[in-house]
Design a protein around this motif. Structure first.
Motif: not given
Length: 356
Positions: A290-298, A135-141, A284-288
């Motif tokens: 994405y934001a960390a990999r993309r480097g974008q303010d969400v 579940p976590r791996q596919l979420s992160e993917a 919240e973890d999904f947003l974090s």
């Protein structure tokens, strides 16, 4: 082991095999005389088939039956987009052949390469049952692939002309509002009870400036990813590029979060994947991630989530309107009116939460 992912063609959605055979003969690899066709059962929009020409396999995509909205389900555009996206984002399948002659299937269609993998819809599939981290791996993917999509250099890849990114957010509201009003069916509650016009008014009054100009998939969700059956962290393919354009990447993020946070849908199966299920990334973890990999303010994502719920409601009501008009008889479409109303209700609830 992957699950069977095709089925016999649904009644009313059969293809004229003789015309298809002659259209493909000599234009793609494989033996046209050995043509067989099955249908991919998932999805509610374009019709997608597995085409076998002897040992060669392809995926065929064409628009749904019956009248469709102007500029929607544009297979030539989707084919030409994939020609440009595939070299810079390999998770996009390679297109193989475009046929614009409507005498063959009644509408333009194209073939693309077939990729094999697992598609996760409303529950974890058997091949991942013994993988505790699945579940976590596919979420992160999912989060990482979305960030990588938005990181594509649209100028270097020659993709900027896919859309008009300036003023994109305002046009999104205007366009989807118009589609909603045209497709709205008379069996929905009135606007004062459903609050659909209130949602449109709020979105219009609070349009944010674009945060960036990027490739926007416009239907990015878990079941548009194909994953490695043995490794849920590896994405095999990203599918369904029909609505892709250039605009604000947070529009994608808002719709992805709409899908990711949905519980059971009215008339549908319980959703046992996503933010509400054990082991998956929370909202919240999904947003974090994405934001960390993309480097974008969400931080301003709330407006985009309301837009995401509204857009999905529009897509659903358009399909339901075709079902009500008898243009398709697929029984999966029967509860979609109720689902559209539920999505509008969720959009209105989020607006009230923002105001508190």
């Amino acid at each position: 082991m992957t699950r069977p992912d095709t089925a016999p063609v649904r009644p009313g959605e059969e293809l004229p095999l003789d015309r298809l055979r002659e259209a493909l003969r000599g234009r793609v690899e494989g033996h046209a005389d050995a043509l067989t066709v099955e249908q991919f059962p998932g999805g509610f929009s374009n019709l997608t088939y597995l085409v076998r020409l002897g040992e060669r396999e392809y995926v065929l995509r064409r628009a749904p039956l019956g009248p469709v909205a102007a500029k929607a389900h544009d297979m030539p555009r989707e084919y030409r987009l994939l020609e440009r996206v595939h070299p810079v984002l390999p998770v996009a399948p390679r297109p193989v052949l475009l046929v614009e002659d409507t005498e063959v299937l009644g509408a333009p269609f194209y073939l693309m390469e077939r990729r094999r993998g697992t598609i996760v819809r409303t529950k974890l599939p058997p091949e991942y049952a013994d993988l505790p981290g699945a579940p976590r791996q596919l979420s992160e993917a999912l989060a990482d692939t979305l960030a990588d999509l938005h990181a594509v250099d649209i100028d270097a890849a020659g993709l900027r002309d896919l859309g008009k990114p300036e003023g994109f957010n305002g046009r999104q509201v205007q366009g989807w509002a118009g589609r909603w009003r045209r497709a709205r069916t008379d069996d929905l509650p009135p606007p004062t009870e459903l609050h659909d016009e209130d949602v449109i008014a709020w979105l219009t009054a609070n349009v944010p400036p674009e945060t960036a100009h990027a490739l926007v998939h416009n239907d990015f969700k878990l079941d548009n990813l194909m994953l490695d059956p043995a490794d849920p962290s590896r994405v095999v393919a990203l599918l369904d590029w029909e609505m892709t354009t250039v605009g604000d990447p947070l529009v994608d993020l808002g719709l992805t979060l709409t899908y990711w946070t949905m519980p059971e849908q009215p008339g549908g199966a319980p959703n046992r994947v996503g933010a509400n299920a054990p082991g998956f990334l929370s909202r919240e973890d999904f947003l974090s991630r994405y934001a960390a990999r993309r480097g974008q303010d969400v931080s301003g994502v709330a407006w985009y989530e309301v837009l995401g719920h509204f857009k999905l409601a529009v897509i659903v009501i358009q399909i339901y309107a075709r079902y009500r008009a008898g243009q398709t008889k697929d029984p999966r479409f029967a509860p979609l009116g109720e689902q559209a109303a539920w999505l509008i209700g969720e959009a209105w609830r989020r607006i009230r939460d923002v105001g508190e």
